[in-house]
Design an enzyme around this catalytic site. Sequence first.
Site, PDB file in Angstrom:
ATOM      1  N   GLU A 171      34.942  40.101   5.902  1.00 54.41           N
ATOM      2  CA  GLU A 171      33.898  41.098   6.140  1.00 54.41           C
ATOM      3  C   GLU A 171      32.480  40.513   6.190  1.00 54.41           C
ATOM      4  O   GLU A 171      31.602  40.894   5.401  1.00 54.41           O
ATOM      5  CB  GLU A 171      33.961  42.202   5.077  1.00 54.41           C
ATOM      6  N   GLU A 372      43.361  44.786   5.241  1.00 56.96           N
ATOM      7  CA  GLU A 372      43.083  45.665   4.091  1.00 56.96           C
ATOM      8  C   GLU A 372      43.162  47.113   4.544  1.00 56.96           C
ATOM      9  O   GLU A 372      42.688  47.461   5.629  1.00 56.96           O
ATOM     10  CB  GLU A 372      41.667  45.445   3.505  1.00 56.96           C
TER      11      GLU A 372
END
Length: 468
Positions: A171, A372
């Site tokens: 991220e 995720e």
Amino acid sequence: MAILSIKYKFPKNFWWGAATSGPQTEGRFNKKHANVFDHWFDIEKNAFFNGVGPNVASNFYNSYKEDIKMMADIGLNSIRTSIQWTRLIKDFETAEVDTEAVAFYNQVIDEFLKNKIIPVMNLQHFDLPVELYDKYGGWESKHVLDLFVLFAEKCFALFGDRVKHWITFNEPMVIVEGQYLYKFHYPNIVDGKKAVQVLYNLNLASAKVVAAFKQSKCAKQGGEIGVVLNLTPSYPRSQAEDDIKAAAFVEDFFNKSFLDPVVKGEFTPSLVQTLRKDGVLWESTAEELAIIKNNTVDFLGVNYYQPRRAKSKGAVWDKTKSWMPDKYFDDYELPNRRMNPYRGWEIYPQAMYDIAINIRDNYNNIHWYISENGMGVEGEEKYRNADGLIEDVYRIDFYEEHLRYLYKAIQDGANCFGFHAWTAIDCWSWSNAYKNRYGYIAVDLITQIKTIKKSGYWIKNVAKENGF
């Protein structure tokens, strides 16, 4: 008794796993350096929920053997975690390693393999060494990028004989947002121009690490390297031109700014044009842009939790303020949307399909996986039954809904090879600490005793049947 058939059967060798990270699980035992979150906790404990910091986390440093066995016991065949720069490296300038840390990571990797779990190793999960921020400005500095490459090269040399799946960043957009725009990662500053430069530098750092990996023995032996991006599809409030334009900018800035360079090797022209017009475009060289162009990833990890919804800007942007992406849109709250009240996030499983089809149609149908997806819930002890089992049926429902859309996308040609939940064992979650729990396995913070939740037994069956 009726035998339930498997309605949603996934491709052969599908990854059923979970994701976590070193700084969120290991604790700071025997760690010689502090990362930015360690430092932030040291100077401002009350910024963290209930004053709980990363010092112990879920004690993985001391209990990795038992923890990994529990992961195997619930059927997980792959786990993504990270190697901490602040643990492995003794001297950041020379990349001299800490021998205790090398031994620890070797033992962890061997334990995964012993339990027939594929280790997926990430190199950067929000744990920039604070020393490199203080000295050089962290990701603002291109020198720090080169030190990160030295660290990566050390990891490939030490562990690439057994780790065949590597991740450059988790991220990276969150680093930009948290540190430089919206004040939820140390140093909590608001500086749009720095944010844009860091966005560029992180893309360059990722590409430089990919270039280094291509030269490694691991790559020559069939290893792969990817990146994990949090993709939050942007939906316009309406089909009005201004709303569509606002959502398109959100897509450009928050999704395509990493997705385009890592897969296509170039930045989105409309984003570059806007940033140049606003006088905040990053500093780059032709040589750097060539590195980005020639070092795209082998595979993609996608973190998906919630959608973004945008509408046209309601008020004129105040030109005296620091540049912000918010200049071009306002967030839009869909009326009657489904919510996870604990996290304040919209629940919208359909986006799983939209992400998959976008990758199929616009990103060369690259090999990718859900890296995720999860549901954080506060106060899960209230769902504990008389036998001590946390009956997290809400989590099972959440996963099944999302997986149905992922299954449909795979049937429609999406090149997805796995699903990783966040997370295997309840872990420390930055300034939220243990406010919301996400794991298949619960941890008691006082005793560090770990127990499987109902969702843990559910995923065991899903992994065994390769579907549900």
